[in-house]
Design a protein around this motif. Structure first.
Motif, mmCIF file in Angstrom:
data_model
loop_
_atom_site.group_PDB
_atom_site.id
_atom_site.type_symbol
_atom_site.label_atom_id
_atom_site.label_comp_id
_atom_site.label_asym_id
_atom_site.label_seq_id
_atom_site.Cartn_x
_atom_site.Cartn_y
_atom_site.Cartn_z
ATOM 1 N N ASP A 99 0.811 -1.246 0.025
ATOM 2 C CA ASP A 99 0.053 -0.048 -0.022
ATOM 3 C C ASP A 99 0.809 1.337 0.074
ATOM 4 O O ASP A 99 0.483 2.526 0.488
ATOM 5 N N GLY A 100 2.078 1.198 -0.542
ATOM 6 C CA GLY A 100 2.893 2.438 -0.341
ATOM 7 C C GLY A 100 4.508 1.897 -0.423
ATOM 8 O O GLY A 100 4.687 0.847 -0.567
ATOM 9 N N LEU A 101 5.314 2.780 -0.527
ATOM 10 C CA LEU A 101 6.705 2.461 -0.462
ATOM 11 C C LEU A 101 7.207 1.661 0.503
ATOM 12 O O LEU A 101 8.035 0.825 0.203
ATOM 13 N N PRO A 102 6.910 2.155 1.901
ATOM 14 C CA PRO A 102 7.473 1.475 2.989
ATOM 15 C C PRO A 102 7.072 -0.062 2.701
ATOM 16 O O PRO A 102 8.132 -0.885 3.002
ATOM 17 N N ALA A 103 5.644 -0.507 2.429
ATOM 18 C CA ALA A 103 5.742 -1.892 2.548
ATOM 19 C C ALA A 103 6.361 -2.687 1.240
ATOM 20 O O ALA A 103 6.896 -3.556 1.338
ATOM 21 N N ALA A 104 6.430 -1.902 0.162
ATOM 22 C CA ALA A 104 7.239 -2.410 -1.033
ATOM 23 C C ALA A 104 8.488 -2.616 -0.633
ATOM 24 O O ALA A 104 9.224 -3.587 -1.048
ATOM 25 N N ILE A 105 9.261 -1.596 0.196
ATOM 26 C CA ILE A 105 10.723 -1.928 0.734
ATOM 27 C C ILE A 105 10.757 -3.211 1.492
ATOM 28 O O ILE A 105 11.592 -3.932 1.431
ATOM 29 N N GLY A 106 9.561 -3.341 2.431
ATOM 30 C CA GLY A 106 9.862 -4.767 3.279
ATOM 31 C C GLY A 106 9.741 -5.790 2.234
ATOM 32 O O GLY A 106 10.330 -6.895 2.562
ATOM 33 N N VAL A 107 8.873 -5.944 1.327
ATOM 34 C CA VAL A 107 8.526 -7.092 0.476
ATOM 35 C C VAL A 107 9.979 -7.284 -0.270
ATOM 36 O O VAL A 107 10.391 -8.233 -0.450
ATOM 37 N N ARG A 108 10.411 -6.109 -0.973
ATOM 38 C CA ARG A 108 11.600 -6.292 -1.736
ATOM 39 C C ARG A 108 12.882 -6.762 -0.787
ATOM 40 O O ARG A 108 13.677 -7.480 -1.340
ATOM 41 N N SER A 161 16.554 6.224 3.000
ATOM 42 C CA SER A 161 15.205 6.395 2.545
ATOM 43 C C SER A 161 14.481 7.461 3.462
ATOM 44 O O SER A 161 13.507 8.066 3.149
ATOM 45 N N GLY A 162 15.017 7.698 4.750
ATOM 46 C CA GLY A 162 14.426 8.653 5.556
ATOM 47 C C GLY A 162 12.908 8.342 5.840
ATOM 48 O O GLY A 162 12.106 9.365 6.286
ATOM 49 N N LEU A 163 12.704 6.899 6.184
ATOM 50 C CA LEU A 163 11.334 6.816 6.595
ATOM 51 C C LEU A 163 11.020 7.052 8.024
ATOM 52 O O LEU A 163 11.917 6.884 8.835
ATOM 53 N N THR A 164 9.893 7.479 8.245
ATOM 54 C CA THR A 164 9.489 7.783 9.492
ATOM 55 C C THR A 164 9.361 6.591 10.496
ATOM 56 O O THR A 164 9.165 5.361 9.974
ATOM 57 N N PRO A 165 9.377 6.486 11.806
ATOM 58 C CA PRO A 165 9.403 5.319 12.541
ATOM 59 C C PRO A 165 8.055 4.518 12.160
ATOM 60 O O PRO A 165 8.178 3.167 11.972
ATOM 61 N N ALA A 166 6.910 5.246 11.991
ATOM 62 C CA ALA A 166 5.866 4.345 11.548
ATOM 63 C C ALA A 166 5.909 3.664 10.324
ATOM 64 O O ALA A 166 5.523 2.554 9.823
ATOM 65 N N ALA A 167 6.608 4.438 9.253
ATOM 66 C CA ALA A 167 6.786 3.682 7.865
ATOM 67 C C ALA A 167 7.714 2.653 7.897
ATOM 68 O O ALA A 167 7.718 1.740 7.481
ATOM 69 N N GLU A 168 8.983 2.843 8.794
ATOM 70 C CA GLU A 168 9.721 1.680 9.111
ATOM 71 C C GLU A 168 9.002 0.511 9.583
ATOM 72 O O GLU A 168 9.248 -0.579 9.007
ATOM 73 N N GLN A 169 7.939 0.767 10.518
ATOM 74 C CA GLN A 169 7.390 -0.570 10.955
ATOM 75 C C GLN A 169 6.490 -1.093 9.971
ATOM 76 O O GLN A 169 6.503 -2.260 9.833
ATOM 77 N N ARG A 170 6.032 -0.499 9.107
ATOM 78 C CA ARG A 170 5.172 -0.887 8.129
ATOM 79 C C ARG A 170 5.970 -1.699 7.100
ATOM 80 O O ARG A 170 5.521 -2.929 6.628
ATOM 81 N N ALA A 171 7.327 -1.290 6.873
ATOM 82 C CA ALA A 171 8.069 -2.141 6.266
ATOM 83 C C ALA A 171 8.478 -3.517 6.728
ATOM 84 O O ALA A 171 8.503 -4.593 6.319
ATOM 85 N N VAL A 172 8.880 -3.079 8.121
ATOM 86 C CA VAL A 172 9.099 -4.590 8.838
ATOM 87 C C VAL A 172 7.892 -5.592 8.695
ATOM 88 O O VAL A 172 8.021 -6.766 8.597
ATOM 89 N N ASP A 173 6.675 -5.037 8.948
ATOM 90 C CA ASP A 173 5.334 -5.762 9.091
ATOM 91 C C ASP A 173 5.315 -6.498 7.550
ATOM 92 O O ASP A 173 5.079 -7.891 7.607
ATOM 93 N N ALA A 174 5.481 -5.567 6.810
ATOM 94 C CA ALA A 174 5.518 -6.278 5.312
ATOM 95 C C ALA A 174 6.588 -7.396 4.884
ATOM 96 O O ALA A 174 6.050 -8.555 4.346
ATOM 97 N N ALA A 175 7.730 -6.912 5.580
ATOM 98 C CA ALA A 175 8.861 -8.090 5.339
ATOM 99 C C ALA A 175 8.378 -9.414 6.009
ATOM 100 O O ALA A 175 8.380 -10.507 5.619
ATOM 101 N N LEU A 176 7.642 -9.347 7.326
ATOM 102 C CA LEU A 176 7.154 -10.514 8.146
ATOM 103 C C LEU A 176 6.247 -11.339 7.406
ATOM 104 O O LEU A 176 6.233 -12.331 7.418
ATOM 105 N N GLU A 177 5.439 -10.255 6.771
ATOM 106 C CA GLU A 177 4.266 -10.940 6.204
ATOM 107 C C GLU A 177 4.712 -11.916 4.901
ATOM 108 O O GLU A 177 4.307 -12.791 4.541
ATOM 109 N N THR A 178 5.596 -11.109 4.235
ATOM 110 C CA THR A 178 6.440 -11.854 3.063
ATOM 111 C C THR A 178 7.054 -13.443 3.488
ATOM 112 O O THR A 178 6.835 -14.290 2.764
ATOM 113 N N PHE A 179 7.725 -13.139 4.686
ATOM 114 C CA PHE A 179 8.354 -14.316 4.905
ATOM 115 C C PHE A 179 7.139 -15.501 5.262
ATOM 116 O O PHE A 179 7.219 -16.557 5.034
#
Ligand code: HEM
Length: 199
Positions: A99-108, A161-179
């Protein structure tokens, strides 16, 4: 304060260790047919996940590089699958929401990182199945890419990439979801052997 990449690494360390354990059977594949089935299972993940990443704005990142789904399709064709067989491979329907760049970063992060393990897996499989050099090893062997260099470039850009803490968390969550998606899908489609026995 850990960097963003350190957070990604620390948060996914345990699920990666589990993933390695689940996929250890790849070092003892018996036949080309079994290998083909494993590749088809990976296609069901990489094809839709790559498509989900295509719309993200990667301006500040290295370009995504050669498609790994295309590499799998080429391996399957070399192993004798027709275009129709390949088109009929099941695709994973339950993907992390991008749903945006943070999640895309987590998946990638997960996809590009997994290419590093792929290099190892390529060696296991080519030795074990005595595949001719280069034959049907585009995906795990990283053809058209330099997985280590690509991943380093990606991590550097992620940290910048200068993500906010909330955006970083979105990326981490997306990475965990991908695993989690890998675990579930490969468990069902790649005859992954677990501690409880073959399923
Ligand atoms: C038998 C299966 C696997 C093995 C043996 C394996 C092995 C490895 C190795 C050796 C590395 C580090 C490479 C290096 O630093 O040069 C690595 C990194 C990584 N692998 Fe795996 N891997 C496997 C499966 C997977 C899968 C299925 C995924 C994803 C779903 C995955 C995701 C990652 C990620 C994200 C990294 C980067 C970690 C980091 O440095 O931040 N791996 N893997």
């Amino acid at each position: 304060m850990p960097t963003f990449v350190q957070r990604l690494r620390e948060s996914t360390h345990d699920v990666h260790a589990q993933q390695e354990q689940d996929l250890a059977f790849l070092s003892s594949l018996e036949t080309r047919e079994a290998y083909t089935g494993v590749l088809a299972a990976f296609l069901g993940l990489h094809q839709p996940l790559e498509a989900g990443l295509a719309d993200a704005d990667w301006t500040a990142f290295p370009p995504p590089g050669a498609s790994r789904a295309a590499a799998i399709r080429s391996d399957l064709a070399e192993l004798g699958w027709s275009a129709a067989d390949i088109a009929a491979a099941p695709m994973c329907p339950d993907l992390p929401a991008v749903d945006g760049l943070p999640a895309a970063i987590g998946v990638r992060y997960v996809l590009d990182g997994s290419a590093l393990g792929g290099l190892l897996i390529a060696r296991w499989i080519s030795d074990r199945l005595e595949l001719p050099p280069g034959f049907a090893q585009s995906f795990f062997g990283g053809r058209g890419r330099d997985p280590r260099r690509d991943f380093r470039g990606f991590l550097t850009a992620a940290d910048a990439s200068g993500l906010t803490p909330a955006a970083e968390q979105r990326a981490v969550d997306a990475a965990l979801e991908t695993f989690a998606v890998f675990t579930d899908w490969l468990g069902e489609h790649a005859a992954v052997h677990t501690a409880g026995g073959a399923r």
